[in-house]
Design an enzyme around this catalytic site. Structure first.
Site, short mmCIF file in Angstrom:
data_model
loop_
_atom_site.label_atom_id
_atom_site.label_comp_id
_atom_site.label_asym_id
_atom_site.label_seq_id
_atom_site.Cartn_x
_atom_site.Cartn_y
_atom_site.Cartn_z
N TYR A 184 0.88 -1.35 -0.11
CA TYR A 184 -0.18 0.06 0.20
C TYR A 184 1.15 1.21 0.00
O TYR A 184 0.47 2.36 -0.26
CB TYR A 184 -0.81 0.05 1.31
CG TYR A 184 -1.67 -1.15 1.25
CD1 TYR A 184 -2.05 -2.02 0.16
CD2 TYR A 184 -2.49 -1.40 2.38
CE1 TYR A 184 -3.08 -3.00 0.31
CE2 TYR A 184 -3.24 -2.39 2.80
CZ TYR A 184 -3.56 -3.20 1.44
OH TYR A 184 -4.55 -4.53 1.66
N TYR A 204 -12.69 -7.79 3.95
CA TYR A 204 -12.22 -6.87 3.14
C TYR A 204 -13.26 -6.19 2.01
O TYR A 204 -14.14 -7.17 1.76
CB TYR A 204 -10.84 -7.03 2.50
CG TYR A 204 -10.61 -7.71 1.10
CD1 TYR A 204 -11.14 -7.37 0.05
CD2 TYR A 204 -9.83 -8.73 1.38
CE1 TYR A 204 -10.86 -8.25 -1.11
CE2 TYR A 204 -9.40 -9.84 0.30
CZ TYR A 204 -10.16 -9.40 -1.11
OH TYR A 204 -9.75 -10.03 -1.99
N SER A 205 -13.03 -4.92 1.86
CA SER A 205 -14.12 -4.21 1.06
C SER A 205 -15.58 -4.47 1.47
O SER A 205 -16.45 -4.86 0.81
CB SER A 205 -14.10 -4.98 -0.46
OG SER A 205 -12.91 -4.94 -0.97
N LEU A 235 -17.44 -2.41 2.39
CA LEU A 235 -18.48 -1.33 1.88
C LEU A 235 -18.72 -1.54 0.14
O LEU A 235 -19.49 -0.84 -0.37
CB LEU A 235 -18.00 0.01 2.15
CG LEU A 235 -17.64 0.14 3.62
CD1 LEU A 235 -17.45 1.64 4.08
CD2 LEU A 235 -19.11 0.28 4.45
N THR A 262 -16.05 -1.66 -1.75
CA THR A 262 -14.94 -1.37 -2.62
C THR A 262 -14.96 0.33 -2.88
O THR A 262 -16.23 0.86 -3.03
CB THR A 262 -14.49 -1.95 -3.72
OG1 THR A 262 -15.28 -1.45 -4.87
CG2 THR A 262 -14.45 -3.48 -3.62
N ILE A 268 -15.19 8.34 8.09
CA ILE A 268 -14.46 7.50 9.09
C ILE A 268 -15.14 7.57 10.46
O ILE A 268 -15.37 6.41 11.00
CB ILE A 268 -12.91 8.03 9.78
CG1 ILE A 268 -12.18 7.98 8.22
CG2 ILE A 268 -12.13 7.52 10.74
CD1 ILE A 268 -10.79 8.64 8.23
N ASN A 288 -18.54 5.27 10.18
CA ASN A 288 -18.13 3.87 10.15
C ASN A 288 -17.98 3.24 11.26
O ASN A 288 -18.02 2.04 11.58
CB ASN A 288 -17.10 3.49 9.06
CG ASN A 288 -17.45 3.80 7.73
OD1 ASN A 288 -18.64 3.93 7.31
ND2 ASN A 288 -16.41 4.02 6.75
P1 A2P Z 1 -13.80 7.65 0.85
O1 A2P Z 1 -12.56 7.34 1.36
O2 A2P Z 1 -13.93 8.93 0.12
O3 A2P Z 1 -14.94 7.85 2.16
P2 A2P Z 1 -14.33 -0.45 1.29
O4 A2P Z 1 -14.01 -0.29 2.72
O5 A2P Z 1 -15.46 -1.57 0.74
O6 A2P Z 1 -13.22 -0.80 0.28
O7 A2P Z 1 -14.85 0.97 0.50
C1 A2P Z 1 -14.19 1.88 0.40
C2 A2P Z 1 -14.85 3.20 -0.33
O8 A2P Z 1 -16.17 3.71 0.32
C3 A2P Z 1 -13.80 4.32 -0.36
O9 A2P Z 1 -14.14 4.66 -1.73
C4 A2P Z 1 -14.60 5.25 0.68
O10 A2P Z 1 -14.47 6.53 -0.14
C5 A2P Z 1 -16.02 4.93 0.53
N1 A2P Z 1 -16.72 4.97 1.83
C6 A2P Z 1 -16.28 4.77 3.10
N2 A2P Z 1 -16.87 4.97 4.08
C7 A2P Z 1 -18.27 5.30 3.43
C8 A2P Z 1 -19.48 5.69 4.07
N3 A2P Z 1 -19.68 5.67 5.25
N4 A2P Z 1 -20.45 5.98 3.20
C9 A2P Z 1 -20.07 6.07 1.70
N5 A2P Z 1 -18.84 5.60 1.16
C10 A2P Z 1 -17.85 5.39 2.06
#
Ligand code: A2P
Length: 279
Positions: A24, A185-186, A188, A190, A246, A249
């Site tokens: 990363y 992972y992922s 949300l 991705t 952040i 979540n």
């Molecule tokens: P951002 O960094 O702009 O918040 P995953 O965890 O499944 O990999 O998803 C990550 C993606 O989801 C990133 O693009 C992040 O964008 C976005 N994301 C993170 N938290 C949220 C949330 N609570 N609502 C909508 N999108 C989110």
């Protein structure tokens, strides 16, 4: 720089589990954030759970410990809490992270995953990592490690894609039986970056069921998706660089989904991966 800021906000918010990897290219920022928060007196090192990962070009057993030592040096930490084999396939060792031949094809490398695992066990014995695990392993690959003659430590966890559209029921059950924690992972769905995500699968957070359930609890679809995973015993590692998201979540411990809602969400499973790892 955004990673440094995000990790600091995350720690202030209450997050303690940080999922990282050499590939990363931000372990220096993660380490700095942790060290700054320790210096501020907000946390102690033992409050943090840092997961690092062994990349595909470092599977030969003699490379495992030096690779982890490199990560520790970048983090400027004495140990990681969890070190995992990132993928079950090896690439040709060397400086190229994705070694390719003249036709642009990945150059694989023949290694013995069991020998790699023994080198991981030695890292734990040396105190460089508290625990060891794997990632992207299927049942057959897990069984290979579990059935290895002379196995000293079982993998404590298997990090795989896991969320309402890819619920992994069979792997989850197998891992439960063997006391292996699934880290999803992922969670949300991705960032939908077309360079590595299969975007033909619809966006998870637009799902009507997740949104309707969220409305009932005054929560977002993201919060419902995360709550669903933790409620079925899957660890989640949501990624965000946005301070508000952040925090959002993390607000998932003040409500719970009913059995009926859990079933409704489970039924959303499409058995399609966002992260196909085509290499
Ligand atoms: P951002 O960094 O702009 O918040 P995953 O965890 O499944 O990999 O998803 C990550 C993606 O989801 C990133 O693009 C992040 O964008 C976005 N994301 C993170 N938290 C949220 C949330 N609570 N609502 C909508 N999108 C989110």
């Amino acid at each position: 720089g955004s990673c440094l800021e995000s990790v600091k906000i995350a720690i202030d918010t209450g997050y303690r589990h940080i999922d990282g990897a050499f590939v990363y290219y931000n372990e220096h920022e993660v380490g700095q954030a942790i060290r700054e928060k320790i210096a501020e007196g907000r946390i102690k090192r033992e409050d943090i759970f840092y997961c690092g990962k062994l990349w595909n070009t470092c599977h030969p057993p003699e490379l495992v410990r030096p690779t982890l030592e490199k990560t520790l040096k970048i983090l400027q930490l004495d140990y990681v809490d969890l070190y995992i084999i990132e993928l079950p396939m090896a690439f040709k060792p060397g400086d190229a992270i994705y070694p390719k031949d003249e036709n642009g094809k990945i150059i694989y490398h023949e290694t013995d995953l069991c020998a790699t695992w023994e080198a991981m066990e030695a890292c734990k014995d040396a105190g460089l990592t508290k625990s060891i695990g794997v990632s992207n392993f299927n049942r057959r690959q897990l069984e290979m490690i579990l059935n290895k003659p002379g196995l000293k430590y079982k993998p404590v966890s298997n990090q795989v894609e896991c969320h309402p559209y890819f619920t992994q029921p069979k792997l989850l059950e197998f891992c439960r039986q063997h006391d292996i924690v699934i880290v999803g992972y992922s969670p949300l769905g991705t960032s939908r970056d077309e360079t590595w995500v299969n975007v033909s699968s619809p966006p998870l957070l637009k799902d009507p069921v997740l949104n309707a359930i969220g409305k009932k609890y005054n929560k977002t679809a993201a919060q419902v998706a995360l709550r669903f995973s933790i409620q079925r015993g899957v660890v989640v590692i949501p990624k965000s660089f946005n301070p508000q998201r952040i925090r959002e979540n993390f607000q998932i411990f003040d409500f719970s989904l009913t059995e009926k809602e859990m079933k409704e969400i489970e039924a959303l499973n499409k058995n399609v991966r966002y992260v196909e790892l085509l290499m």
